[in-house]
Design a protein around this motif. Structure first.
Motif, PDB file in Angstrom:
ATOM      1  N   GLU A 245      15.139  53.487  25.457  1.00 19.77           N
ATOM      2  CA  GLU A 245      16.584  53.637  25.249  1.00 19.77           C
ATOM      3  C   GLU A 245      17.368  53.672  26.564  1.00 19.77           C
ATOM      4  N   ASN A 246      16.743  53.194  27.632  1.00 19.41           N
ATOM      5  CA  ASN A 246      17.459  53.033  28.893  1.00 19.41           C
ATOM      6  C   ASN A 246      18.241  51.723  28.872  1.00 19.41           C
ATOM      7  N   TRP A 247      19.379  51.712  29.581  1.00 19.89           N
ATOM      8  CA  TRP A 247      20.200  50.509  29.680  1.00 19.89           C
ATOM      9  C   TRP A 247      19.899  49.762  30.973  1.00 19.89           C
ATOM     10  N   TYR A 248      19.903  48.417  30.871  1.00 18.86           N
ATOM     11  CA  TYR A 248      19.655  47.572  32.031  1.00 18.86           C
ATOM     12  C   TYR A 248      20.733  46.507  32.140  1.00 18.86           C
ATOM     13  N   SER A 249      21.079  46.187  33.394  1.00 20.99           N
ATOM     14  CA  SER A 249      22.024  45.117  33.677  1.00 20.99           C
ATOM     15  C   SER A 249      21.247  43.866  34.091  1.00 20.99           C
ATOM     16  N   PHE A 250      21.606  42.725  33.504  1.00 19.96           N
ATOM     17  CA  PHE A 250      20.973  41.444  33.821  1.00 19.96           C
ATOM     18  C   PHE A 250      22.032  40.519  34.432  1.00 19.96           C
ATOM     19  N   ASP A 251      21.880  40.218  35.703  1.00 19.84           N
ATOM     20  CA  ASP A 251      22.813  39.358  36.429  1.00 19.84           C
ATOM     21  C   ASP A 251      21.987  38.295  37.130  1.00 19.84           C
ATOM     22  N   ASP A 252      21.789  37.157  36.440  1.00 20.79           N
ATOM     23  CA  ASP A 252      20.865  36.122  36.914  1.00 20.79           C
ATOM     24  C   ASP A 252      19.488  36.756  37.161  1.00 20.79           C
ATOM     25  N   ALA A 253      18.979  36.673  38.382  1.00 23.92           N
ATOM     26  CA  ALA A 253      17.636  37.202  38.661  1.00 23.92           C
ATOM     27  C   ALA A 253      17.634  38.688  38.994  1.00 23.92           C
ATOM     28  N   GLN A 254      18.812  39.289  39.071  1.00 25.63           N
ATOM     29  CA  GLN A 254      18.902  40.698  39.441  1.00 25.63           C
ATOM     30  C   GLN A 254      18.935  41.577  38.190  1.00 25.63           C
ATOM     31  N   ILE A 255      17.941  42.438  38.053  1.00 27.58           N
ATOM     32  CA  ILE A 255      17.829  43.328  36.890  1.00 27.58           C
ATOM     33  C   ILE A 255      17.856  44.765  37.398  1.00 27.58           C
ATOM     34  N   THR A 256      18.795  45.554  36.883  1.00 29.70           N
ATOM     35  CA  THR A 256      19.026  46.895  37.402  1.00 29.70           C
ATOM     36  C   THR A 256      19.178  47.883  36.257  1.00 29.70           C
ATOM     37  N   ARG A 257      18.535  49.034  36.370  1.00 31.52           N
ATOM     38  CA  ARG A 257      18.769  50.093  35.393  1.00 31.52           C
ATOM     39  C   ARG A 257      20.144  50.717  35.662  1.00 31.52           C
ATOM     40  N   ILE A 258      20.906  50.942  34.605  1.00 25.15           N
ATOM     41  CA  ILE A 258      22.258  51.494  34.753  1.00 25.15           C
ATOM     42  C   ILE A 258      22.409  52.720  33.851  1.00 25.15           C
ATOM     43  N   PRO A 259      23.303  53.643  34.204  1.00 22.69           N
ATOM     44  CA  PRO A 259      23.566  54.794  33.337  1.00 22.69           C
ATOM     45  C   PRO A 259      24.386  54.386  32.116  1.00 22.69           C
ATOM     46  N   ASP A 260      24.335  55.209  31.080  1.00 21.67           N
ATOM     47  CA  ASP A 260      25.086  54.916  29.861  1.00 21.67           C
ATOM     48  C   ASP A 260      26.575  54.738  30.138  1.00 21.67           C
ATOM     49  N   SER A 261      27.080  55.491  31.109  1.00 25.46           N
ATOM     50  CA  SER A 261      28.512  55.437  31.426  1.00 25.46           C
ATOM     51  C   SER A 261      28.947  54.076  31.953  1.00 25.46           C
ATOM     52  N   SER A 262      28.014  53.276  32.468  1.00 29.59           N
ATOM     53  CA  SER A 262      28.354  51.962  33.018  1.00 29.59           C
ATOM     54  C   SER A 262      28.363  50.859  31.968  1.00 29.59           C
ATOM     55  N   VAL A 263      27.939  51.197  30.748  1.00 25.69           N
ATOM     56  CA  VAL A 263      27.877  50.185  29.688  1.00 25.69           C
ATOM     57  C   VAL A 263      29.277  49.809  29.212  1.00 25.69           C
ATOM     58  N   GLN A 264      30.186  50.765  29.277  1.00 21.67           N
ATOM     59  CA  GLN A 264      31.580  50.498  28.925  1.00 21.67           C
ATOM     60  C   GLN A 264      32.234  49.711  30.056  1.00 21.67           C
ATOM     61  N   THR A 265      32.704  48.490  29.746  1.00 16.36           N
ATOM     62  CA  THR A 265      33.291  47.640  30.777  1.00 16.36           C
ATOM     63  C   THR A 265      34.463  46.856  30.202  1.00 16.36           C
ATOM     64  N   GLY A 266      35.400  46.527  31.058  1.00 19.86           N
ATOM     65  CA  GLY A 266      36.556  45.763  30.623  1.00 19.86           C
ATOM     66  C   GLY A 266      36.304  44.268  30.529  1.00 19.86           C
ATOM     67  N   THR A 267      35.060  43.839  30.770  1.00 16.10           N
ATOM     68  CA  THR A 267      34.737  42.408  30.747  1.00 16.10           C
ATOM     69  C   THR A 267      33.884  42.016  29.523  1.00 16.10           C
ATOM     70  N   ALA A 268      33.706  42.935  28.558  1.00 21.58           N
ATOM     71  CA  ALA A 268      32.869  42.663  27.390  1.00 21.58           C
ATOM     72  C   ALA A 268      33.400  41.465  26.598  1.00 21.58           C
ATOM     73  N   TYR A 269      32.486  40.592  26.195  1.00 21.88           N
ATOM     74  CA  TYR A 269      32.848  39.393  25.436  1.00 21.88           C
ATOM     75  C   TYR A 269      32.108  39.326  24.095  1.00 21.88           C
ATOM     76  N   LEU A 270      30.831  39.703  24.090  1.00 21.31           N
ATOM     77  CA  LEU A 270      30.047  39.789  22.859  1.00 21.31           C
ATOM     78  C   LEU A 270      29.413  41.177  22.777  1.00 21.31           C
ATOM     79  N   LEU A 271      29.486  41.778  21.599  1.00 20.15           N
ATOM     80  CA  LEU A 271      28.893  43.096  21.367  1.00 20.15           C
ATOM     81  C   LEU A 271      27.863  42.994  20.257  1.00 20.15           C
ATOM     82  N   PHE A 272      26.673  43.543  20.503  1.00 18.94           N
ATOM     83  CA  PHE A 272      25.590  43.537  19.514  1.00 18.94           C
ATOM     84  C   PHE A 272      25.328  44.982  19.061  1.00 18.94           C
ATOM     85  N   TYR A 273      25.488  45.243  17.768  1.00 20.44           N
ATOM     86  CA  TYR A 273      25.247  46.570  17.206  1.00 20.44           C
ATOM     87  C   TYR A 273      24.127  46.510  16.175  1.00 20.44           C
TER      88      TYR A 273
END
Length: 273
Positions: A245-273
């Protein structure tokens, strides 16, 4: 084929030796079926997603049909029916809406069902709003008038009508497409609205029929972000590990674990629930 290439991609992602993998083989297979994606130009993530889901559904329903033919052949012949066109894609992602259309003259109501895999939500504000605001806007009653009038079978002529959508079958995984690109005159532009969305306990029951699902509350599992504008954008993704249940950021080849607080972003385009 596309399903086999997708299967190899999943295997490489979960069982491979590398920190990141390139989906170039799957992309090249898909591009043979959808020439638009052969071009090295900006493509829309929502359109690509729909093509992927459609392609996997078509491939996997054939496999299902082939496996079922021997078991179902006798019963299908007896009933005059055919093997159901279902797949793991429809089981996971397909939902159903019902559009109740009411004639404004005689008040007769008819219902029209429509299946969906992605709900494209309007954005009602230029600055900031919530996902619930987008949902309310999508599901609010609308009026069909002028060129959009319906032909009322009871009145025997075209009439103004009220139309309202309701979820009659909630999918296991619901995908929201936030309609950030709109036409303004002859030009398209991007809406930079900051949309607030919950990470858990998204309640769809206000927009659902009472019998559509026992539990209409959803938790966020992935986000596709779009940074930039129409012709010079860049896509990234946030994904939640189903076990840790950890969140990860995928930016091309860069994969980074992120805190839950960083999941909220003003650039969201598709949301999967």
């Amino acid at each position: 084929d596309s399903a086999a290439a997708f299967g190899r991609l999943l295997s490489d992602m979960w069982l491979g030796e590398f920190d990141c993998v390139s989906p170039e083989v799957f992309h090249s297979v898909l591009a043979k079926r959808y020439p638009t994606f052969r071009k090295r130009t900006q493509q829309d993530a929502q359109e690509f997603l729909i093509c992927v889901l459609n392609e996997l559904h078509e491939a996997l329903k054939k496999v299902r049909a082939h496996l079922c033919q021997r078991r179902c052949k006798t019963s299908a012949k007896a009933s005059g029916g055919s093997v159901s066109e279902t797949s793991i894609i429809t089981q996971l992602f397909e939902g159903q809406l019902s559009y109740d259309i009411t004639c404004q003259e005689c008040r007769t109501t008819t219902s029209r069902p429509e299946t969906f895999t992605v709900l494209s939500l309007p954005i009602p504000s230029r600055s900031t709003c919530s996902l619930q605001d987008c949902l309310k806007c999508f599901f609010q009653q609308d009026t069909l008038t002028w060129n959009n009038q319906i032909h009322c079978s009871w009145c025997g002529t075209k009439r103004d009508a009220a139309v309202k959508a309701t979820i009659t079958k909630a999918p296991q995984i619901v995908i929201f497409h936030l309609k950030r690109f709109e036409w303004q005159g002859k030009h398209r532009r991007k809406l930079l609205t900051d949309i607030r969305y919950p990470l858990s306990n998204l309640d769809l029951s206000p927009y659902s029929s009472p019998l559509s699902c026992k539990d209409a509350k959803y938790s966020l599992c992935a986000v596709v972000n779009h940074v930039g504008f129409l012709d010079d954008g860049h896509y990234t993704a946030f994904c939640k590990h189903s076990v840790t249940e950890n969140w990860y950021s995928f930016d091309d080849a860069q994969i980074t674990r992120i805190p839950d607080s960083s999941v909220q972003t003003g650039t969201a385009y598709l949301l999967f629930y």
